[in-house]
Design a protein around this motif. Structure first.
Motif, PDB file in Angstrom:
ATOM      1  N   GLU A  74       8.212  12.985   6.873  1.00  0.00           N
ATOM      2  CA  GLU A  74       9.495  12.616   6.267  1.00  0.00           C
ATOM      3  C   GLU A  74       9.796  11.139   6.507  1.00  0.00           C
ATOM      4  OE1 GLU A  74      12.179  15.435   8.018  1.00  0.00           O
ATOM      5  OE2 GLU A  74      11.788  16.942   6.467  1.00  0.00           O
ATOM      6  N   GLN A  76       7.527   8.772   6.906  1.00  0.00           N
ATOM      7  CA  GLN A  76       6.616   8.026   6.045  1.00  0.00           C
ATOM      8  C   GLN A  76       7.104   8.051   4.599  1.00  0.00           C
ATOM      9  OE1 GLN A  76       2.955  10.054   6.882  1.00  0.00           O
ATOM     10  NE2 GLN A  76       2.421   8.699   8.579  1.00  0.00           N
ATOM     11  N   LEU A  77       7.646   9.178   4.180  1.00  0.00           N
ATOM     12  CA  LEU A  77       8.169   9.280   2.823  1.00  0.00           C
ATOM     13  C   LEU A  77       9.373   8.363   2.631  1.00  0.00           C
ATOM     14  CD1 LEU A  77       7.940  10.636   0.078  1.00  0.00           C
ATOM     15  CD2 LEU A  77       9.371  12.485   0.948  1.00  0.00           C
ATOM     16  N   ARG A  78      10.251   8.304   3.644  1.00  0.00           N
ATOM     17  CA  ARG A  78      11.402   7.390   3.566  1.00  0.00           C
ATOM     18  C   ARG A  78      10.933   5.942   3.489  1.00  0.00           C
ATOM     19  NH1 ARG A  78      14.010  11.302   6.586  1.00  0.00           N
ATOM     20  NH2 ARG A  78      13.232  10.591   8.565  1.00  0.00           N
ATOM     21  N   ALA A  80       7.989   4.879   2.377  1.00  0.00           N
ATOM     22  CA  ALA A  80       7.369   4.670   1.068  1.00  0.00           C
ATOM     23  C   ALA A  80       8.425   4.555  -0.022  1.00  0.00           C
ATOM     24  CB  ALA A  80       6.397   5.807   0.751  1.00  0.00           C
ATOM     25  N   SER A  81       9.446   5.382   0.073  1.00  0.00           N
ATOM     26  CA  SER A  81      10.520   5.330  -0.922  1.00  0.00           C
ATOM     27  C   SER A  81      11.236   3.984  -0.856  1.00  0.00           C
ATOM     28  CB  SER A  81      11.507   6.470  -0.677  1.00  0.00           C
ATOM     29  OG  SER A  81      12.578   6.402  -1.576  1.00  0.00           O
ATOM     30  N   GLY A  82      11.507   3.520   0.361  1.00  0.00           N
ATOM     31  CA  GLY A  82      12.138   2.204   0.523  1.00  0.00           C
ATOM     32  C   GLY A  82      11.245   1.096   0.014  1.00  0.00           C
ATOM     33  N   PHE A  84       8.992   1.376  -2.322  1.00  0.00           N
ATOM     34  CA  PHE A  84       8.966   1.446  -3.782  1.00  0.00           C
ATOM     35  C   PHE A  84      10.224   0.815  -4.367  1.00  0.00           C
ATOM     36  CE2 PHE A  84       9.628   3.747  -7.852  1.00  0.00           C
ATOM     37  CZ  PHE A  84       8.520   3.246  -8.511  1.00  0.00           C
ATOM     38  N   MET A  85      11.367   1.082  -3.748  1.00  0.00           N
ATOM     39  CA  MET A  85      12.605   0.472  -4.239  1.00  0.00           C
ATOM     40  C   MET A  85      12.561  -1.050  -4.077  1.00  0.00           C
ATOM     41  SD  MET A  85      14.375   2.632  -5.786  1.00  0.00           S
ATOM     42  CE  MET A  85      15.789   1.612  -6.082  1.00  0.00           C
ATOM     43  N   LYS A 110      12.345   6.647 -14.112  1.00  0.00           N
ATOM     44  CA  LYS A 110      12.558   8.016 -13.634  1.00  0.00           C
ATOM     45  C   LYS A 110      12.224   9.047 -14.703  1.00  0.00           C
ATOM     46  CE  LYS A 110      16.042   7.154 -10.109  1.00  0.00           C
ATOM     47  NZ  LYS A 110      17.396   7.478  -9.653  1.00  0.00           N
ATOM     48  N   LEU A 155       1.443   0.217  -6.498  1.00  0.00           N
ATOM     49  CA  LEU A 155       1.389   1.234  -5.453  1.00  0.00           C
ATOM     50  C   LEU A 155      -0.044   1.541  -5.043  1.00  0.00           C
ATOM     51  CD1 LEU A 155       4.113   3.739  -6.684  1.00  0.00           C
ATOM     52  CD2 LEU A 155       4.253   2.183  -4.734  1.00  0.00           C
TER      53      LEU A 155
END
Length: 180
Positions: A74, A76-78, A80-82, A84-85, A110, A155
């Motif tokens: 979770e 790592q996902l946060r 990666a999401s940050g 990407f943003m 999206k 990415l």
């Protein structure tokens, strides 16, 4: 990892043997088919209890490790999401998108339709189409698939800014298709 698997297997086998012996012990007590001495009876019950305790301990260890792994994933996902943003915002700034175009570009990335974007932004579809055309022009692409591919390429270039090794270049000289 292999030692851990062997230990888990050994605990499960011990539990299975203990359970079988415990059931046989109960059947012998109820039916009187097998005559176990008092000591054998107690050893079977002790083995079953130890097997249960080992199962509880093993289950707790596995649960804790799964929870820790889930937490790491979770995190790592946060990240990666940050990342990407950040990548989106950097690209939008490089292209000089207006705040309205940024919103439209984000909704388009999206996967929302022109109608959905217009409804969300409380504007006409014509306005959204004009904004998407401006976004494509500023990004140097001809449509949504190419816009998406820009971000996918970024990415795929590697985790958080490190370049992944590029695939070997094929020689296309014989067909007159030199790579640029």
């Amino acid at each position: 990892m292999k030692k851990r698997s062997i230990l888990i297997f050994a605990v499960v086998v011990f539990q299975a043997i203990s359970a079988v012996l415990f059931v046989v012990n109960i059947i012998s007590t109820v039916t009187g088919l097998f005559a176990f001495t008092w000591m054998v009876h107690e050893l079977i019950e002790l083995g079953a209890a130890v097997g249960l305790l080992l199962g509880v301990v093993l289950g707790a260890v596995v649960l804790v490790r799964v929870m820790q792994r889930t937490h790491r994933i979770e995190d790592q996902l946060r990240i990666a999401s940050g990342a990407f943003m950040e990548l989106l915002e950097d690209r939008f700034a490089d292209w000089g998108l207006t705040p309205a175009e940024r919103d439209v570009a984000l909704f388009a990335i999206k996967g929302m339709s022109t109608n959905e974007i217009a409804t969300l932004r409380q504007t006409s579809e014509g306005t959204v189409k004009a904004q998407t055309n401006a976004i494509y022009r500023k990004a140097g692409v001809s449509g949504r698939p190419q816009l998406l591919s820009l971000f996918i390429d970024d990415l795929m270039s590697g985790p958080l800014g490190t370049a992944a090794p590029s695939p070997p270049q094929r020689e296309h000289v014989e067909l007159g298709l030199e790579r640029g």
